[in-house]
Design a protein around this motif. Structure first.
Motif, short mmCIF file in Angstrom:
data_model
loop_
_atom_site.label_atom_id
_atom_site.label_comp_id
_atom_site.label_asym_id
_atom_site.label_seq_id
_atom_site.Cartn_x
_atom_site.Cartn_y
_atom_site.Cartn_z
N ARG A 187 6.32 10.52 -8.75
CA ARG A 187 5.07 10.10 -9.36
C ARG A 187 4.95 8.48 -8.65
O ARG A 187 3.80 8.36 -8.44
CB ARG A 187 5.44 9.91 -10.78
CG ARG A 187 4.16 9.23 -11.53
CD ARG A 187 4.22 9.17 -13.29
NE ARG A 187 4.35 10.76 -13.67
CZ ARG A 187 4.47 10.81 -15.01
NH1 ARG A 187 4.48 10.04 -15.90
NH2 ARG A 187 4.65 12.25 -15.29
N LEU A 188 5.86 7.98 -8.45
CA LEU A 188 5.79 6.62 -7.84
C LEU A 188 5.26 6.75 -6.45
O LEU A 188 4.60 6.07 -5.99
CB LEU A 188 6.98 5.82 -7.77
CG LEU A 188 7.21 4.29 -7.74
CD1 LEU A 188 5.91 3.66 -8.45
CD2 LEU A 188 8.44 3.76 -8.06
N LYS A 189 5.69 7.90 -5.75
CA LYS A 189 5.66 8.23 -4.33
C LYS A 189 4.18 8.29 -4.24
O LYS A 189 3.40 7.99 -3.63
CB LYS A 189 6.36 9.54 -3.78
CG LYS A 189 7.89 9.12 -3.62
CD LYS A 189 8.44 10.45 -2.84
CE LYS A 189 9.92 10.00 -2.63
NZ LYS A 189 10.56 11.23 -1.89
N LYS A 190 3.50 9.22 -5.05
CA LYS A 190 2.24 9.55 -5.05
C LYS A 190 1.45 8.36 -5.45
O LYS A 190 0.20 8.40 -4.79
CB LYS A 190 2.01 10.44 -6.37
CG LYS A 190 0.49 10.90 -6.34
CD LYS A 190 0.35 12.37 -7.18
CE LYS A 190 -1.22 12.74 -7.21
NZ LYS A 190 -1.24 13.61 -8.43
N LYS A 191 1.88 7.31 -6.21
CA LYS A 191 0.91 6.17 -6.54
C LYS A 191 0.98 5.43 -5.21
O LYS A 191 -0.07 4.80 -4.88
CB LYS A 191 1.56 5.41 -7.58
CG LYS A 191 0.99 3.97 -7.73
CD LYS A 191 1.76 3.26 -8.92
CE LYS A 191 1.01 2.00 -9.07
NZ LYS A 191 1.83 1.06 -10.27
N ILE A 192 2.09 5.32 -4.54
CA ILE A 192 2.11 4.63 -3.36
C ILE A 192 1.07 5.23 -2.00
O ILE A 192 0.25 4.37 -1.63
CB ILE A 192 3.47 4.35 -2.83
CG1 ILE A 192 4.40 3.54 -3.78
CG2 ILE A 192 3.47 3.74 -1.36
CD1 ILE A 192 5.94 3.71 -3.48
N LYS A 193 1.24 6.45 -2.09
CA LYS A 193 0.27 7.24 -1.29
C LYS A 193 -1.17 6.76 -1.40
O LYS A 193 -1.89 6.66 -0.35
CB LYS A 193 0.80 8.56 -1.18
CG LYS A 193 2.06 8.84 -0.63
CD LYS A 193 2.44 10.62 -0.64
CE LYS A 193 3.93 10.82 -0.02
NZ LYS A 193 4.27 12.21 -0.18
N ASN A 194 -1.55 7.09 -2.62
CA ASN A 194 -2.97 6.94 -3.01
C ASN A 194 -3.33 5.72 -2.78
O ASN A 194 -4.24 5.42 -2.40
CB ASN A 194 -2.99 7.30 -4.43
CG ASN A 194 -3.02 8.80 -4.72
OD1 ASN A 194 -3.08 9.48 -3.53
ND2 ASN A 194 -2.53 9.36 -6.03
N TYR A 195 -2.58 4.55 -3.19
CA TYR A 195 -2.95 3.24 -2.85
C TYR A 195 -3.10 2.75 -1.48
O TYR A 195 -4.21 2.03 -0.86
CB TYR A 195 -1.91 2.23 -3.64
CG TYR A 195 -2.06 0.77 -3.45
CD1 TYR A 195 -2.79 0.01 -3.96
CD2 TYR A 195 -1.18 0.16 -2.38
CE1 TYR A 195 -3.30 -1.27 -3.71
CE2 TYR A 195 -1.61 -1.24 -1.91
CZ TYR A 195 -2.52 -1.93 -2.84
OH TYR A 195 -2.57 -3.23 -2.44
N CYS A 196 -2.30 3.31 -0.65
CA CYS A 196 -2.49 2.97 0.75
C CYS A 196 -3.57 3.55 1.52
O CYS A 196 -4.20 3.16 2.04
CB CYS A 196 -1.19 3.20 1.48
SG CYS A 196 0.32 2.39 1.10
N LYS A 197 -3.72 4.97 1.01
CA LYS A 197 -4.84 5.55 1.51
C LYS A 197 -6.10 4.94 1.14
O LYS A 197 -7.18 4.80 2.08
CB LYS A 197 -4.78 6.97 0.89
CG LYS A 197 -6.17 7.88 1.52
CD LYS A 197 -6.03 9.33 0.75
CE LYS A 197 -6.93 10.05 1.31
NZ LYS A 197 -7.01 11.51 0.83
N LYS A 198 -6.35 4.43 -0.01
CA LYS A 198 -7.40 3.62 -0.54
C LYS A 198 -7.71 2.15 0.20
O LYS A 198 -8.56 1.98 0.70
CB LYS A 198 -7.41 3.40 -1.92
CG LYS A 198 -8.58 2.49 -2.57
CD LYS A 198 -8.44 2.43 -4.08
CE LYS A 198 -9.66 1.75 -4.81
NZ LYS A 198 -9.24 1.28 -6.18
N LYS A 199 -6.41 1.66 0.43
CA LYS A 199 -6.74 0.19 1.04
C LYS A 199 -6.58 0.42 2.72
O LYS A 199 -6.98 -0.53 3.33
CB LYS A 199 -5.38 -0.60 0.69
CG LYS A 199 -5.41 -0.87 -0.77
CD LYS A 199 -6.84 -1.57 -1.09
CE LYS A 199 -6.70 -2.02 -2.58
NZ LYS A 199 -7.92 -3.12 -3.16
N GLY A 200 -6.24 1.48 3.41
CA GLY A 200 -6.09 1.76 4.73
C GLY A 200 -4.77 1.00 5.19
O GLY A 200 -5.03 0.68 6.31
#
Length: 284
Positions: free
Chosen positions: A259-272
């Motif tokens: 779940r934490l991995k998914k949060k990190i991936k989504n955050y980084c994708k959003k921020k570039g």
């Protein structure tokens, strides 16, 4: 008529060549399953080269027996290669360790084989800028993954604190003239440098921040947890400022939690941002 036919065939062949080259380029880009990976404990061998193949931008320690030919092959395959360089501390397994006993400071907490270094000393500055970095650069890497700029955070309030800042500035500017620079951590120094200069130009091309969303609970057992809200808020705000300076942002997180991995991936994708999530502190 015959000349026109030959011209048509030649034109068609050129178009096919362009299409093939374009398709090959697109295909080559798709071969990288990941944008970013940090592998500081890996040595140069066939198994390592196979593991690195899936990452576009890679961070290794070329002092772990990586050769100029290794780096040439990696870059030819399309990788961006950065080498680890420790500017604020020194590990006891380095072949130059005993040469700098006179500039060593305290033992690095949680890393008993490492000691902080007084970067205000010209001897150390010259070694990093004119010796070690030259050896690393000679392998053909794209740039440096610069660790332990946090020596400024550790010693900025000491009597020699101003010299620590000046020493780091000299070192980072020297490295920046030789290749790209990604600073690992070092937020206190980076922020201070920006406050003094209104820019991050001249000392870095990007920052790699560890543990924005995660935290290390046990260093020996590779036990990790979730970062507290205050730390997460501080680092996300800091990285936002770095990005506003038009510098690249990389995250290095430690977790096995899906779940934490998914949060990190989504955050980084959003921020570039680029990111790498590791399940072990050795980064192997």
């Amino acid at each position: 008529m015959r000349k026109r036919l030959i011209a048509f065939v030649l034109a068609l062949m050129m178009l096919v060549g362009v299409f093939t080259a374009t398709a090959s380029t697109v295909s080559a880009k798709k071969t990288f399953a990941h944008d970013y990976g940090v592998f500081l404990s890996l040595n140069s061998n066939k198994k390592t080269m196979r593991k690195l193949a899936g990452y576009k931008t890679i961070v290794i320690d070329v002092q772990n027996d990586f050769t100029k030919e290794d780096i040439r092959k990696l870059r030819k395959a399309g990788h961006k290669v950065y080498s680890y360089i420790n500017v604020g501390a020194i590990e006891n397994y380095r072949d130059y360790y005993n040469d700098f006993s006179d500039v060593m400071l305290d033992v690095y907490e949680n890393w008993e084989d490492e000691r902080w270094v007084d970067v205000s000393k010209e001897k150390w500055q010259n070694f990093i800028v004119n010796d070690l970095s030259e050896r690393i650069k000679a392998t053909g890497v794209d740039g440096f993954f610069v660790d332990n700029v946090d020596v400024y955070y550790m010693y900025k309030d000491a009597a020699f604190g101003p010299g620590i800042y000046d020493g780091l500035e000299i070192i980072l500017k020297g490295l920046s003239k030789k290749g790209k620079v990604i600073i690992n951590g070092g937020d206190t120094f980076v922020t201070e440098y920006y406050d003094r200069n209104g820019s991050l130009d001249g000392i870095l091309d990007g920052v790699n921040q560890e543990s924005v969303f995660t935290r290390i609970i046990d260093y020996d057992k590779n036990k990790f947890g979730k970062s507290d809200k205050d730390s997460e808020k501080y680092f996300t705000s800091y990285l936002k400022k770095v990005k506003k300076c038009k510098k690249k942002v990389y995250l290095l997180e430690y977790t096995k939690n899906k779940r934490l991995k998914k949060k990190i991936k989504n955050y980084c994708k959003k921020k570039g941002y680029k990111y790498y999530i590791s399940g072990n502190l050795n980064l192997s």
